[in-house]
Design an enzyme around this catalytic site. Structure first.
Site, PDB file in Angstrom:
ATOM      1  N   ASP A 484       0.960  -1.129  -0.251  1.00 21.55           N
ATOM      2  CA  ASP A 484      -0.010  -0.081   0.093  1.00 21.55           C
ATOM      3  C   ASP A 484       0.892   1.181   0.008  1.00 21.55           C
ATOM      4  O   ASP A 484       2.100   1.187   0.377  1.00 21.55           O
ATOM      5  CB  ASP A 484      -0.983  -0.041   1.195  1.00 21.55           C
ATOM      6  CG  ASP A 484      -2.184   0.535   1.067  1.00 21.55           C
ATOM      7  OD1 ASP A 484      -2.252   1.389   0.076  1.00 21.55           O
ATOM      8  OD2 ASP A 484      -3.250   0.539   1.977  1.00 21.55           O
ATOM      9  N   ASP A 554     -10.622   2.388  -3.332  1.00 23.57           N
ATOM     10  CA  ASP A 554     -11.298   2.170  -1.924  1.00 23.57           C
ATOM     11  C   ASP A 554     -12.672   2.281  -1.915  1.00 23.57           C
ATOM     12  O   ASP A 554     -13.421   2.088  -1.025  1.00 23.57           O
ATOM     13  CB  ASP A 554     -10.648   3.259  -0.967  1.00 23.57           C
ATOM     14  CG  ASP A 554      -9.391   2.883  -0.383  1.00 23.57           C
ATOM     15  OD1 ASP A 554      -9.017   1.607  -0.313  1.00 23.57           O
ATOM     16  OD2 ASP A 554      -8.568   3.529   0.075  1.00 23.57           O
TER      17      ASP A 554
HETATM   18  C1  DGJ Z   1      -5.840   1.929   1.761  1.00 20.73           C
HETATM   19  C2  DGJ Z   1      -6.140   0.652   1.137  1.00 20.73           C
HETATM   20  O1  DGJ Z   1      -6.849   0.903  -0.202  1.00 20.73           O
HETATM   21  C3  DGJ Z   1      -7.025  -0.097   1.878  1.00 20.73           C
HETATM   22  O2  DGJ Z   1      -7.536  -1.290   1.210  1.00 20.73           O
HETATM   23  C4  DGJ Z   1      -6.693  -0.507   3.497  1.00 20.73           C
HETATM   24  O3  DGJ Z   1      -5.551  -1.364   2.982  1.00 20.73           O
HETATM   25  C5  DGJ Z   1      -6.227   0.719   3.998  1.00 20.73           C
HETATM   26  N1  DGJ Z   1      -5.383   1.752   3.083  1.00 20.73           N
HETATM   27  C6  DGJ Z   1      -5.327   0.442   5.301  1.00 20.73           C
HETATM   28  O4  DGJ Z   1      -4.723   1.572   5.597  1.00 20.73           O
END
Ligand code: DGJ
Length: 737
Positions: A484, A554
């Site tokens: 991430d 997200d």
């Molecule tokens: C952003 C990601 O896109 C989410 O799926 C998740 O992993 C969060 N970060 C966690 O902080």
């Protein structure tokens, strides 16, 4: 011995790159200026008839040394421009000398034809498995007065409508140079009447890769990212289209930059309606020092030509990115159906809670459990512990190994979340190495999501993170990693660089990230790596070289996802696009959609679940178990079939798309109606890409259609009732089981 795909005619000084589908033609013009002649549908033989007309245009000066008033760099279509010798269009390069001058005049010097395609040093790029798959032309230009050399690379694939381009600049002078701009490519098109539109994929966090098509108008338009990543806001891809082009007809040139940092595509329509496209690393906050004997390699650009609209362009990119950009063990593997605990628990989990989710997952047939953010340091919220890649013992009483073992005992794979490029002020790493944090000395660095960047351009920083990650990976059996990155770059400064080198920091950051990704993915080849950046903020062709799939957004709302996945499919293969079924009301939009709708939309990508499975009713569990069985059966078709966009969610109430297997024996039609209306129009759809002579059976109703019936007559959409309705229809060639 295969015939070379590249010829050079000494007499006319013409280079012709040509395969069965496309031609790219370049000419060394008077005085050695490298002119662009053509890129498009195959031309068998080119007879040198399309020489650029000579005409004296006021205020467009002449090519130095040529003494001809009708010959100007300001209008001539060229392969790569530099600044200062009266080409006033947007330049591909700006090179500053020690004396402050920035005039460069690049002229033809030499060429070389290489079989195959050499890799790019330290950068992701498309590759070949065998030399015969492609040929590469390297044309070297040299400044008229100084020993500055520029190697322009053009690779043409034998069986793909693809040209890969990049540039490499070499300083053979005795002084230092400062590159203020160095694009990967330029494309000058005189036939601007042909390409009148430009398509881009802009967006925002939770609204990635929306489709935007606009007219090209006089002036310069930039499609760019200044955030240090390829960004949610403007993807590193554009396409030029003829005004009539649509999904199935018309000419399209697609341009993908294989790079994950700041990028810029400049589209200029000049004084006489000619088009110039310059693409590469953004010149915003960029400069690069080149000492004597040093060179600088730009990222690669992939150009695709289609004479059959956007769908054909997309399919060419899908095959190319899947087959010759993505690498590793999982490149062609069926991707596991996972459950991720992020939207189920956020930071609030224990061994017990995880085990309960894993128990349900095992019963439902889910294949992998992914432990997301919050398992390390002392992270119970998003304001601490980034950089501390050791387990949060107080939180997981059985430890990470306990989780991994439990998941494996239940027959699932185990995946783990990392955010390797970040540091929290509240962390052991910051306490021990405050200088690792990227910041301008004497200033307070800007914070975003309460976190800061590591200076990934520094070797010792990368080594520290790599070593921490290896410690975890060496003792815990991990099958998957989600990488991430949850903020944009700011305070771009490196304490490891001299003051005059600070313009190098953002690109050095990217090179450092690529090096770390290369080290880890090579050292742990069995792990499936998934890219992520606060959803789809670094969804680009460069990342695909290291990680064959990425979290698309997200935003898990099924209706919003239609647009995100549709837009993403313009440039990226379905096997790269991960999509999850989440709870309702949706956490991002509050919308309520049925489990079927959420399942159908997520099944149109790499399927996963992201909700608390322990909270489901028996009925919901049964439905999910059925979805999983269905997806397992359809998975090869969805992940590796040919994807055809039929109706756009950006244009109306109905969205539809289709997956067709390579051998055309199977097809899956997806249809969604957004909002219900009384007295609905009877919409119909005609399928594409089937075999005319095959008979196809609808796997639910048993009805049989010929390929010609489905493609020419078509079928009515179902008579949906209610909002947000979807349907999938699975056709199989009659007789095939
Ligand atoms: C952003 C990601 O896109 C989410 O799926 C998740 O992993 C969060 N970060 C966690 O902080």
């Amino acid at each position: 011995m295969n015939q070379s795909l590249i010829t050079f005619d000494e007499q006319s000084k013409i280079f012709h790159l040509c395969n069965n589908e496309i031609s790219y033609i370049i000419k060394v013009e008077e005085g050695g200026v490298l002119a662009h002649i053509y890129f498009g549908k195959k031309v068998g033989t080119y007879h040198d008839h399309k020489n650029y007309p000579r005409r004296d245009r006021g205020f467009s000066g002449n090519v130095p040394g040529q003494n001809e008033r009708a010959y100007s760099k300001d209008t001539l279509p060229q392969e790569y421009s530099s600044h200062g010798s009266m080409d006033y269009r947007v330049p591909a390069s700006m090179i500053r000398r020690e004396n402050g001058a920035n005039l460069t005049d690049l002229r033809y010097n030499s060429y070389e034809i290489i079989s195959g395609k050499p890799p790019l040093e330290g950068l992701p790029s498309a590759y070949v498995l065998e030399e015969k798959e492609a040929d590469t032309l390297v044309i070297t230009l040299k400044d008229r007065f100084e020993d500055i050399y520029l190697d322009l690379s053009y690779t043409i694939y034998r069986d793909r409508n693809v040209i890969a381009r990049s540039a490499n600049i070499r300083n053979l002078t005795n002084g230092s140079l400062r590159l203020e701009k160095i694009a990967s490519m330029q494309l000058d098109l005189t036939n601007s009447g042909r390409y009148q539109d430009v398509l881009s994929l802009p967006g925002a966090h939770v609204k990635e890769r929306q489709v935007n098509r606009e007219k090209i108008a006089t002036g310069i338009k930039r499609f760019e990212s200044r955030r240090g990543t390829s960004s949610h806001h403007m993807n590193s891809f554009i396409a030029l289209l003829d005004a009539q082009a649509n999904e199935f007809h018309g000419e399209v040139i697609g341009i993908h930059l294989v790079y994950s940092g700041n990028h810029c595509f400049e589209v200029e329509c000049d004084q006489i309606n000619q088009l110039r496209l310059v693409a590469g690393i953004n010149d915003y906050n960029f400069s690069w020092g080149l000492q004597p004997k040093e060179h600088f390699q730009t990222p690669e650009v992939l150009l695709v030509y289609s004479d059959s609209g956007l769908n054909q362009m997309s399919q060419t990119f899908h095959h190319l990115l899947r087959e010759r950009v993505a690498r590793g063990k999982h490149q062609f593997a069926e991707r596991p159906i996972l459950v991720n605990n992020w939207e189920a628990t956020y930071f609030d989990f224990t061994n017990q809670k995880i085990e309960a989710i894993v128990d349900e997952a095992a019963d439902l047939g889910i294949e992998m459990f992914v432990l997301d953010d919050g398992w390390f340091g002392h992270r119970d919220q998003d304001n601490s512990s980034l950089g501390d890649w050791f387990e949060f013992a107080g939180k997981l009483e059985k430890g990470l190994k306990g989780v991994a073992d439990y998941v494996h005992q239940k027959g699932l794979k185990f995946g783990l979340w990392f955010e390797p490029e970040m540091i929290s002020i509240d962390s052991t790493l910051y306490h021990e190495h405050p200088d690792y944090l990227m910041q301008v000395p004497g200033r307070e660095p800007s914070s975003s999501r309460d976190q800061h960047l590591l200076d990934m351009g520094r070797k010792e920083v990368r080594e520290n993170i790599q070593q921490q990650m290896e410690t975890i990976l060496d003792v815990t059996e991990i099958d998957y990693i989600k990488w991430d990155m949850n903020r944009s770059l700011s305070d771009v400064y490196s304490t490891a660089l001299a003051s005059e080198q600070q313009g190098e920091t953002a690109h050095r950051y990217m090179l450092g990230v690529y090096e770390l990704m290369e080290n880890l993915t090579q050292k742990y080849p069995d792990i499936l790596w998934e890219g992520c950046s606060g959803g789809g903020g670094r969804f680009d062709a460069g990342l695909l070289y290291y990680m064959p799939q990425s979290w698309a957004s997200d935003n898990t709302d099924a209706m919003e996802r239609l647009k995100i996945q549709y837009g993403t499919s313009i440039a990226y293969p379905i096997s790269a696009i991960t999509a999850h079924v989440s709870a309702v009301p949706n956490h991002q939009t509050g919308r309520i959609t049925s489990l079927q709708t959420r399942g159908d939309v997520a099944m149109s990508g790499v399927l996963g679940y992201e909700l608390d499975l322990t909270m489901l009713s028996e009925e919901e569990k049964n439905e999910i178990a059925e979805q999983i069985k269905k997806y397992q059966e359809l998975r090869p078709l969805i992940q590796y079939g040919n994807f055809v966009r039929l109706q756009s969610p950006f244009e109306g109430n109905i969205t539809s798309w289709l997956f067709v297997s390579d051998d055309q024996s199977e097809a899956l039609l997806f249809i969604c109606r957004l909002l219900a209306n009384a007295q609905p129009v009877f919409n119909e759809v005609r399928l594409k890409g089937l075999a005319e002579e095959f008979f196809y059976e609808d796997q639910t109703t048993g009805e049989v259609y010929s390929g010609t019936e489905l493609m020419n007559i078509g079928i009515y959409y179902p008579d949906f009732y209610g909002d947000f309705q979807t349907k999938m229809i699975h056709f199989k060639k009659q007789g095939d089981k």
